[in-house]
Motif scaffolding. Sequence first.
Motif, short mmCIF file in Angstrom:
data_model
loop_
_atom_site.label_atom_id
_atom_site.label_comp_id
_atom_site.label_asym_id
_atom_site.label_seq_id
_atom_site.Cartn_x
_atom_site.Cartn_y
_atom_site.Cartn_z
N ARG A 59 26.82 118.40 37.86
CA ARG A 59 26.73 118.71 39.28
C ARG A 59 27.48 120.02 39.51
NH1 ARG A 59 23.48 115.73 38.53
NH2 ARG A 59 23.05 113.64 39.35
N GLY A 60 26.78 121.00 40.06
CA GLY A 60 27.41 122.30 40.28
C GLY A 60 27.48 123.08 38.99
N ALA A 61 28.69 123.44 38.57
CA ALA A 61 28.88 124.24 37.36
C ALA A 61 29.96 123.62 36.49
CB ALA A 61 29.27 125.67 37.73
N GLN A 62 29.75 123.67 35.19
CA GLN A 62 30.74 123.18 34.22
C GLN A 62 30.78 124.13 33.03
OE1 GLN A 62 29.99 119.13 33.02
NE2 GLN A 62 30.62 118.26 34.98
N THR A 63 31.96 124.25 32.45
CA THR A 63 32.06 125.03 31.22
C THR A 63 31.34 124.27 30.10
OG1 THR A 63 34.11 123.99 30.50
CG2 THR A 63 34.30 125.97 31.90
N ILE A 64 31.02 124.98 29.03
CA ILE A 64 30.37 124.32 27.89
C ILE A 64 31.27 123.21 27.34
CG2 ILE A 64 29.81 124.70 25.43
CD1 ILE A 64 28.30 127.19 26.25
N GLU A 65 32.58 123.44 27.37
CA GLU A 65 33.52 122.41 26.91
C GLU A 65 33.39 121.16 27.79
OE1 GLU A 65 38.15 122.28 25.38
OE2 GLU A 65 37.63 123.64 27.02
N GLU A 66 33.34 121.36 29.09
CA GLU A 66 33.21 120.22 30.01
C GLU A 66 31.83 119.58 29.91
OE1 GLU A 66 36.13 122.01 33.54
OE2 GLU A 66 33.99 122.45 33.52
N ALA A 67 30.80 120.42 29.80
CA ALA A 67 29.42 119.91 29.73
C ALA A 67 29.20 119.09 28.46
CB ALA A 67 28.44 121.08 29.77
N SER A 68 29.83 119.51 27.36
CA SER A 68 29.71 118.77 26.11
C SER A 68 30.28 117.36 26.26
CB SER A 68 30.45 119.52 24.99
OG SER A 68 30.41 118.78 23.78
N LYS A 69 31.41 117.25 26.92
CA LYS A 69 32.03 115.94 27.15
C LYS A 69 31.15 115.09 28.07
CE LYS A 69 36.33 113.70 28.62
NZ LYS A 69 35.62 112.67 29.42
N ALA A 70 30.64 115.71 29.13
CA ALA A 70 29.79 114.98 30.07
C ALA A 70 28.51 114.50 29.39
CB ALA A 70 29.44 115.89 31.26
N TYR A 71 27.97 115.32 28.50
CA TYR A 71 26.76 114.96 27.76
C TYR A 71 27.02 113.76 26.86
CZ TYR A 71 22.44 115.56 25.09
OH TYR A 71 21.21 115.35 24.51
N LYS A 72 28.14 113.78 26.15
CA LYS A 72 28.50 112.66 25.27
C LYS A 72 28.70 111.38 26.08
CE LYS A 72 30.88 115.38 21.71
NZ LYS A 72 32.22 115.72 21.15
N ASP A 110 23.25 125.72 37.75
CA ASP A 110 21.89 125.86 38.29
C ASP A 110 20.84 125.20 37.40
OD1 ASP A 110 22.37 127.94 40.62
OD2 ASP A 110 23.51 128.66 38.89
N TYR A 111 21.20 124.03 36.87
CA TYR A 111 20.26 123.29 36.03
C TYR A 111 19.10 122.79 36.87
CZ TYR A 111 18.37 119.60 33.02
OH TYR A 111 17.54 118.82 32.26
N MET A 112 17.89 123.06 36.41
CA MET A 112 16.69 122.61 37.13
C MET A 112 15.67 122.05 36.15
SD MET A 112 14.00 124.76 39.52
CE MET A 112 15.17 125.01 40.85
N TYR A 113 15.19 120.86 36.45
CA TYR A 113 14.14 120.25 35.62
C TYR A 113 13.04 119.74 36.53
CZ TYR A 113 11.59 117.13 32.53
OH TYR A 113 10.59 116.52 31.82
N LYS A 114 11.79 120.08 36.19
CA LYS A 114 10.64 119.63 36.98
C LYS A 114 9.56 119.11 36.04
CE LYS A 114 9.25 122.14 40.46
NZ LYS A 114 8.77 123.31 41.24
N TYR A 115 9.02 117.97 36.39
CA TYR A 115 7.91 117.39 35.63
C TYR A 115 6.85 116.96 36.63
CZ TYR A 115 5.28 114.12 32.67
OH TYR A 115 4.27 113.47 31.99
#
Length: 397
Positions: A59-72, A110-115
């Motif tokens: 949600r919003g913006a995260q560093t790659i370090e933060e995004a990696s943790k959120a992804y896990k 600014d992650y965006m996914y559309k299907y």
Amino acid sequence: VYKRQVINMYEKLVEATSMNNIMDYLDWRGDIGFDQDGLNEVDNLIFSMVAYLNFDMIRGAQTIEEASKAYKDSKKRGTSKESRDFIKKIERLLDKLAKTQRYRGVTISDYMYKYDHDNESQFCAMTFSLGDWIYVAYRGTDESLVGFKEDFNMCFSAPVMAQKDAVAYLRQVLNKYRDQEVYTGGHSKGGNLAVYSHVGIDGEYRKRIIKIFNNDGPGFTEEILKTPAYRETTKKVIKLLPHGSVVGILMDDEEEYSIVKAKGDNGIVQHDGFNWDIKGTKFVKKDKFTDQSIRINQTLKLWLASLDREERNKFIDKFYGLIVKSTDASILGDISGKEIQSALAIVKNINSMDEESKKILVSAIKKLLKSTSEARGKLSMKKKLQKKAGEIMKINK
């Protein structure tokens, strides 16, 4: 003959074991920040690979370090169900990026996914930023059959929905980030979208784009190639193609390209960015494509030229419908492990097709076989001429 085969196998083994990829690049360069050494072509491929991961938990913006943790954490909760080997490699890449000085502070936003099943479209983009630059990354085709259908639609339709979405996304990002240097890029279809997004925006926006990276992405229809906006765009494009390229040589473009040394004995294996050879901050380059790549390129160009726009459209619709009906699949994973069963179902459904549908498929396939024969003949003649020229040069010496 056997001795030669053994030598060839040994040479391929040595070549494969001596190659370095983006994971090795992180071992060499991971401790060097972007403030010490700016964004390069290898960084571009890394961002393009990460764009294949689903970051809908951000949600919003995260560093790659933060995004990696959120992804896990998302995977542990079972909300992420990806199991493909390709995605698993990118997950390991993300984990490694999060531990490097160079990447861990880079922000994903600014992650965006559309299907859109009805409009046969799959689109995803995200923005990487650090300090005074941003990199807009477009995802290539995912595992959805709709995504592949949209790729096929590019052969006769322009622009497709994903290309329109790419333009809208870039315009939105440029309005948000007004002071940064802007780079765009993507792998496979993502490379095509990166190029088209620049074609589709207004001239004032275009001035802000520094470079466009097209990593083995396909070309465009004739209508797009003829536009002044496309010709202007090509001046900023860096197109990277593995030496056995299949995907990146589809259709036409006027973009200058570099041929990258890649691991694998065919263009599908080499399409995987993890198989591209790296030395320092650059890819190892080759002088020419493989004979197989050249033959496929000539075959497809001859085949597409033999089909008018309506024939391409009808063939793709009928062929796609046949696959879906025969496999009841929505993603490639639904077919994996059932290839023989799926093939038998396809044959059965071809036989039950109405005569008009059969005629469309058979006619296009016959033209493909004819194009294959013509391309093989052209390549054979080219080799004979090169050999003759070599003999003449020796005589003159």
